[in-house]
Design a protein around this motif. Sequence first.
Motif, PDB file in Angstrom:
ATOM      1  N   ARG A   6       0.930  -1.280  -0.008  1.00 47.83           N
ATOM      2  CA  ARG A   6      -0.034   0.102   0.074  1.00 47.83           C
ATOM      3  C   ARG A   6       0.969   1.089   0.064  1.00 47.83           C
ATOM      4  N   ILE A   7       0.720   2.082  -1.069  1.00 43.33           N
ATOM      5  CA  ILE A   7       1.734   3.224  -1.394  1.00 43.33           C
ATOM      6  C   ILE A   7       0.832   4.518  -1.007  1.00 43.33           C
ATOM      7  N   ALA A   8       1.260   5.505  -0.347  1.00 45.27           N
ATOM      8  CA  ALA A   8       0.747   6.630  -0.022  1.00 45.27           C
ATOM      9  C   ALA A   8       1.562   7.845  -0.953  1.00 45.27           C
ATOM     10  N   ILE A   9       1.144   8.523  -1.598  1.00 44.59           N
ATOM     11  CA  ILE A   9       1.644   9.888  -2.104  1.00 44.59           C
ATOM     12  C   ILE A   9       1.472  10.891  -1.293  1.00 44.59           C
ATOM     13  N   CYS A  10       2.549  11.613  -0.507  1.00 43.96           N
ATOM     14  CA  CYS A  10       2.070  12.728   0.655  1.00 43.96           C
ATOM     15  C   CYS A  10       2.629  14.047  -0.080  1.00 43.96           C
ATOM     16  N   LEU A  11       1.802  14.754  -0.737  1.00 46.10           N
ATOM     17  CA  LEU A  11       2.111  15.915  -1.335  1.00 46.10           C
ATOM     18  C   LEU A  11       2.292  17.095  -0.288  1.00 46.10           C
ATOM     19  N   LEU A  12       3.551  17.601  -0.270  1.00 49.38           N
ATOM     20  CA  LEU A  12       3.965  18.750   0.516  1.00 49.38           C
ATOM     21  C   LEU A  12       3.995  19.875  -0.167  1.00 49.38           C
ATOM     22  N   ARG A  13       3.261  20.876   0.276  1.00 50.37           N
ATOM     23  CA  ARG A  13       3.361  22.159  -0.493  1.00 50.37           C
ATOM     24  C   ARG A  13       3.689  23.506   0.637  1.00 50.37           C
ATOM     25  N   ASN A  14       2.671  23.836   1.136  1.00 44.80           N
ATOM     26  CA  ASN A  14       3.121  25.016   2.318  1.00 44.80           C
ATOM     27  C   ASN A  14       3.245  24.357   3.821  1.00 44.80           C
ATOM     28  N   SER A 106      -2.678   3.603  -2.950  1.00 45.14           N
ATOM     29  CA  SER A 106      -3.970   3.349  -2.127  1.00 45.14           C
ATOM     30  C   SER A 106      -4.454   4.834  -1.884  1.00 45.14           C
ATOM     31  N   THR A 107      -3.691   5.986  -1.728  1.00 43.19           N
ATOM     32  CA  THR A 107      -3.794   6.981  -1.021  1.00 43.19           C
ATOM     33  C   THR A 107      -2.952   8.246  -1.550  1.00 43.19           C
ATOM     34  N   VAL A 108      -3.516   9.475  -1.790  1.00 50.00           N
ATOM     35  CA  VAL A 108      -2.755  10.611  -1.822  1.00 50.00           C
ATOM     36  C   VAL A 108      -3.206  11.530  -0.612  1.00 50.00           C
ATOM     37  N   THR A 109      -2.218  12.000   0.019  1.00 49.26           N
ATOM     38  CA  THR A 109      -2.288  12.877   1.255  1.00 49.26           C
ATOM     39  C   THR A 109      -2.059  14.138   1.229  1.00 49.26           C
ATOM     40  N   PHE A 110      -2.379  15.174   1.759  1.00 45.89           N
ATOM     41  CA  PHE A 110      -1.908  16.528   1.949  1.00 45.89           C
ATOM     42  C   PHE A 110      -2.747  17.241   2.932  1.00 45.89           C
ATOM     43  N   HIS A 111      -2.156  18.393   3.189  1.00 47.32           N
ATOM     44  CA  HIS A 111      -2.999  19.612   4.171  1.00 47.32           C
ATOM     45  C   HIS A 111      -3.623  20.285   3.118  1.00 47.32           C
ATOM     46  N   THR A 112      -4.970  20.612   3.590  1.00 45.07           N
ATOM     47  CA  THR A 112      -5.828  21.405   2.781  1.00 45.07           C
ATOM     48  C   THR A 112      -5.336  22.886   2.793  1.00 45.07           C
ATOM     49  N   GLU A 113      -5.684  23.838   1.742  1.00 45.83           N
ATOM     50  CA  GLU A 113      -5.398  25.158   1.697  1.00 45.83           C
ATOM     51  C   GLU A 113      -6.897  25.931   1.734  1.00 45.83           C
ATOM     52  N   VAL A 114      -7.059  27.164   1.526  1.00 49.16           N
ATOM     53  CA  VAL A 114      -8.315  27.631   1.453  1.00 49.16           C
ATOM     54  C   VAL A 114      -8.518  28.841   0.385  1.00 49.16           C
ATOM     55  N   THR A 115      -7.237  28.851  -0.313  1.00 44.34           N
ATOM     56  CA  THR A 115      -7.627  29.895  -1.492  1.00 44.34           C
ATOM     57  C   THR A 115      -7.584  29.471  -2.699  1.00 44.34           C
ATOM     58  N   ILE A 125      -6.589  17.157  -8.296  1.00 44.52           N
ATOM     59  CA  ILE A 125      -6.028  15.965  -7.788  1.00 44.52           C
ATOM     60  C   ILE A 125      -6.760  14.966  -7.517  1.00 44.52           C
ATOM     61  N   LYS A 126      -8.157  15.413  -6.831  1.00 44.98           N
ATOM     62  CA  LYS A 126      -9.196  14.179  -6.464  1.00 44.98           C
ATOM     63  C   LYS A 126      -9.802  13.859  -7.702  1.00 44.98           C
ATOM     64  N   GLU A 127     -10.009  14.834  -8.791  1.00 46.45           N
ATOM     65  CA  GLU A 127     -10.552  14.145  -9.845  1.00 46.45           C
ATOM     66  C   GLU A 127      -9.620  13.338 -10.999  1.00 46.45           C
ATOM     67  N   LYS A 128      -8.180  13.701 -10.937  1.00 48.32           N
ATOM     68  CA  LYS A 128      -7.676  12.950 -12.064  1.00 48.32           C
ATOM     69  C   LYS A 128      -6.655  11.980 -11.520  1.00 48.32           C
ATOM     70  N   SER A 129      -6.405  11.684 -10.183  1.00 42.07           N
ATOM     71  CA  SER A 129      -5.555  10.974  -9.548  1.00 42.07           C
ATOM     72  C   SER A 129      -6.073   9.415  -9.873  1.00 42.07           C
ATOM     73  N   GLY A 130      -7.398   9.252  -9.626  1.00 38.00           N
ATOM     74  CA  GLY A 130      -7.990   8.006  -9.650  1.00 38.00           C
ATOM     75  C   GLY A 130      -7.767   7.202  -8.434  1.00 38.00           C
ATOM     76  N   VAL A 131      -7.129   7.741  -7.403  1.00 37.17           N
ATOM     77  CA  VAL A 131      -7.213   6.849  -6.002  1.00 37.17           C
ATOM     78  C   VAL A 131      -7.710   7.752  -4.782  1.00 37.17           C
ATOM     79  N   LYS A 132      -8.023   7.230  -3.674  1.00 35.66           N
ATOM     80  CA  LYS A 132      -8.416   7.983  -2.679  1.00 35.66           C
ATOM     81  C   LYS A 132      -7.442   8.933  -2.148  1.00 35.66           C
ATOM     82  N   VAL A 133      -8.266  10.258  -1.820  1.00 33.69           N
ATOM     83  CA  VAL A 133      -7.620  11.188  -1.125  1.00 33.69           C
ATOM     84  C   VAL A 133      -7.848  11.406   0.160  1.00 33.69           C
TER      85      VAL A 133
END
Length: 488
Positions: A6-14, A106-115, A125-133
């Motif tokens: 089970r692999i998680a892609i953890c997207l880091l931004r800010n 299995s999953t893409v994880t990230f912290h949500t932004e507001v702007t 990402i939710k639309e295109k990745s094809g995996v759970k977010v």
Amino acid sequence: MASRTRIAICLLRNDLRFHDNEALQWANKNCTHVLPLYCFDPRHFGGTYHFNFPKTGSHRLKLLLQTVTDLRQTLRNKGSDLIVRHGKPEVVVSELVQRIGSENVSTVTFHTEVTDEEVKVENAIKEKSGVKVETFWGHTLYHKDDLPFSPKQLPDVYTQFRKRVEGQSPVRKCIVMPDKLNPLPEGIEAGDIPTVQQLGGQEAPVDDRGVMEFKGGETVALERLQHYLFGSDSVATYKETRNGLIGADYSTKFSMWLAFGSLSPRHIYWEIKRYESERVSNQSTYWVIFELIWRDYFRFVALKYGNQIFQLEGIQGKHIQWKQDKDLFNAWKDGRTGVPFVDANMRELAATGFMSNRGRQNVASFLTKDLKLDWRLGAEWFESMLIDHDVCSNYGNWLYSAGIGNDPREDRKFNMVKQGLDYDPEGDYIRLWIPELAGVKGGVVHTVWTMGNGALSTAGVSLGETYPKPVVIAPEWSRHFGKKSVGV
């Protein structure tokens, strides 16, 4: 039989840190392999929305590269790595899912932004990745779910917000991070961290007049926190010194690391609580928390009002006849207005990417209330230049200054001369950043246009030649000429 990978892609931004990072911790806890990912999004290196200033100026770009480099080393020390790509996150994530196989990711994880720009990336990402977010809230002191009201019911006055959250909302403990991270999936190259030039920027030289030499990354951020608290006890006098203009320790200087997410606001809070229990608890230690709550407030304002924070009329919907005078704006931007307190601050910003809070309030007031220029010019210039640019705080503060945001007081306007004399009474800050006024002694430097010709000649100043005449003189300034001025 071995359990399925089970692999998680953890997207880091800010959120460029290891400590108190729930998106990374959750991925590590729930998946056998973790792929920490940072994308140099080309949209961040284009122009600002209305005026096409460089969206990420050279000062911040240098620190961003240092921050990413530091995080990569930290993750390597934890048995992992930071995968770096140049591209739009929604595209990069989809390509990684396809390459690894959607049956394995299995999953893409990230912290949500507001702007808007950031939320559009999340939705793509939710639309295109094809995996759970799996998404997490990780940028504020108070968690969104712990507020005593829904975001749409957020009070429009900061004091009301502060009193309610302080009285009714807990500050959560920091996320406990693992000693080691689960391994990367096989066959994924780490990728090179680009240079400033490859991202279209220029090297930003260090100006030794700056308050300090800022360096990006979680490692330095944590060192700065310990220095300001336990190393120097500066936090114990913060409320008295925070309006300073020169030097490293008049204020925390945490803002740059907070903006990159290299420093967690919760970690600051709990370290201050530890300091208060071990050393001293006073108004100054509380005041750092007070400022963190302001930072929270502007993020929740952005969540409540959405794109209204970027619109000319602001969140109040006020129609004001703003000007877009290019010459006036350039005089402000370049520190050539002829008003020394404004010019010194703007020159510091240009040279270092930093300006004190006191300076920011004054130059913003000058642009909006004295020059009556479109506030978005100032907001986008700050977005380009500031090393600690945070979209919610920047636009929230500019709306506040322009009188179309969350300020309950009508028509707040700063008096440039009074402010200069209050916070730089002898003119040391002015002479530091405006060397052509070095020969003007004492506080009269704030009102150099009031000096007689003989005094100007003695000081080596020729108004309109070596230093500009003021582009505007507000009537209220004359109340403060008095003894500080010569030859009025």
